[in-house]
Design an enzyme around this catalytic site. Sequence first.
Site, mmCIF file in Angstrom:
data_model
loop_
_atom_site.group_PDB
_atom_site.id
_atom_site.type_symbol
_atom_site.label_atom_id
_atom_site.label_comp_id
_atom_site.label_asym_id
_atom_site.label_seq_id
_atom_site.Cartn_x
_atom_site.Cartn_y
_atom_site.Cartn_z
ATOM 1 C CE LYS A 127 32.015 -83.880 -5.161
ATOM 2 N NZ LYS A 127 33.014 -83.036 -4.443
ATOM 3 C CB SER A 201 33.349 -79.896 -6.583
ATOM 4 O OG SER A 201 33.889 -80.737 -5.553
ATOM 5 C CB SER A 225 34.484 -79.510 -2.587
ATOM 6 O OG SER A 225 35.296 -78.870 -3.534
#
Length: 521
Positions: A127, A201, A225
């Site tokens: 990420k 996210s 997330s």
Amino acid sequence: MSRGGAYTFTTSIDEVDIQRPCRPRIALPSYNTNTLRPSMTTDEQIDNALSRVAARFNVKLSQRDRRQLQADVKSLIADSTSLKSRVPEHPPAQNVKEGEDPENAFRYRFELESGGGPLNGFEVAVKDNITVAGVPMTCGSASFSVSSPHHATVVRRLTDAGAAMVGTTNMDEFAGYATGETCGHGPTRNPRVDECVPGGSSSGSGAAVAAGYVDAALGSDTAGSIRIPASFCGVVGVKPSHSFVPRFGFVDTAPSVDCVGPLAVDVETAAKMLTEIMGPDSFDPSTRDAPHSLNIQRALDFPDDDVSIGLIEESFDVSTSEVATSVTTTIDSLTPESEWLSLPPVLDAPVLTDIISGIEFSTVLVNRGRPCSEATGYSEPIRVALANAISSGTLGDRTQNRAIATRAFVEATNGRPYVVAQEMRRTLCDAVETALNQYDVLVTPTVPVLPPEFDAVTETADLRQLIANTSPFNLTGHPAVSVPCGTVNNKPVGLQVVAARGAEETVLQIARAIEIATQSS
């Protein structure tokens, strides 16, 4: 499957103590230990700072007090000039270029040298809030960028284990949303359901795995997330026990709930990733009690016949009937012995999460990127870049408005709701631990709804619905896995398994059994 009355909890259980074999680490990296430059702070700046702080403490300074405090501040400044910034340095990634793919899953693609080990042959992404040396990290924001000289601990551990790190993935700005729509570099698409959001996210990580670009990708999880995009994209997502995976090199915006973990094509791959990234790290003191590794064989063995499963009534009640039915049908195919239990405190979790994570995030911003306490992820280059981004006034509207509203909320209430929220959090922890004294695992739908269409999640109530079943276990710190359990109208459904803190092997074992049951049905 029996459905009885409310389950009452009266006692709490001790944390599970799992002994792990010690796993050796490679040689320590080199460090850049630049001494801090002598401060250029003027007497006027010190005096103005004293006035502001004294006013905040409602203290009127006499001239004598002011002179003494000025001397104290100057002494602290002089002492601080001898401090050295201990920033590790790693060989940077090569051939770094912006990602180009139909889902907008990748922020950057690159090549990174790795060693030999158990992850040879696996391609992995991380990420965009996890540092890779030489790769710009933006945290999904158009106003923030830092090219770190060091890898995050989890990146270093993956490369040491032989994984081929190939890119960083798109995300909601500063991990502040749950759909994948708020990235400053454009929204992420869902490769499984084109017209629907991928979840966030960690949207790019979920999309990259689901599209087959990588075998696994690291994400971060504040309120779901990792598990939400895993559910919406039809892949596996693991939130480990809090503080079991080091957060050094990760931009940690809500330290008391944030975790780093893997999304993967299957449970076995996720388990292999997790065992390599978990364990104590000198750069993250919060991991001092973390086990060094997993027993992979046990984690992937089929569970004993006497495994006990508790289904949380409230989590099914807040879910749509089609999602709830998909999950209960899957559990019925695995065992007829599951039982229903009632845990009312889980209903408070979305509001508690809003308050706790929101205040922790706004505190990082108000402090211009200065983390405190459990926020162990930062290094000086990250702090400087955050301070510059915050001062620029160009953060995304949703991020900026959230921070301003939350900070005003704190100022208007003198912070009382944060303390009360933490008290209610302890009630939730006690309830979950007591339930896990009765059952080996707890099960819920990962997300109460099917993947929404783009622009459908616009209100606070919509967002809280998405995190209703995942956020409780960020607050409690228990490990949780989202595993696919089929589709409804060609849209993926995720099933969440939760186990006692430290029982990663148990939660993966049950997730693997569910995965097999789903594939054979």
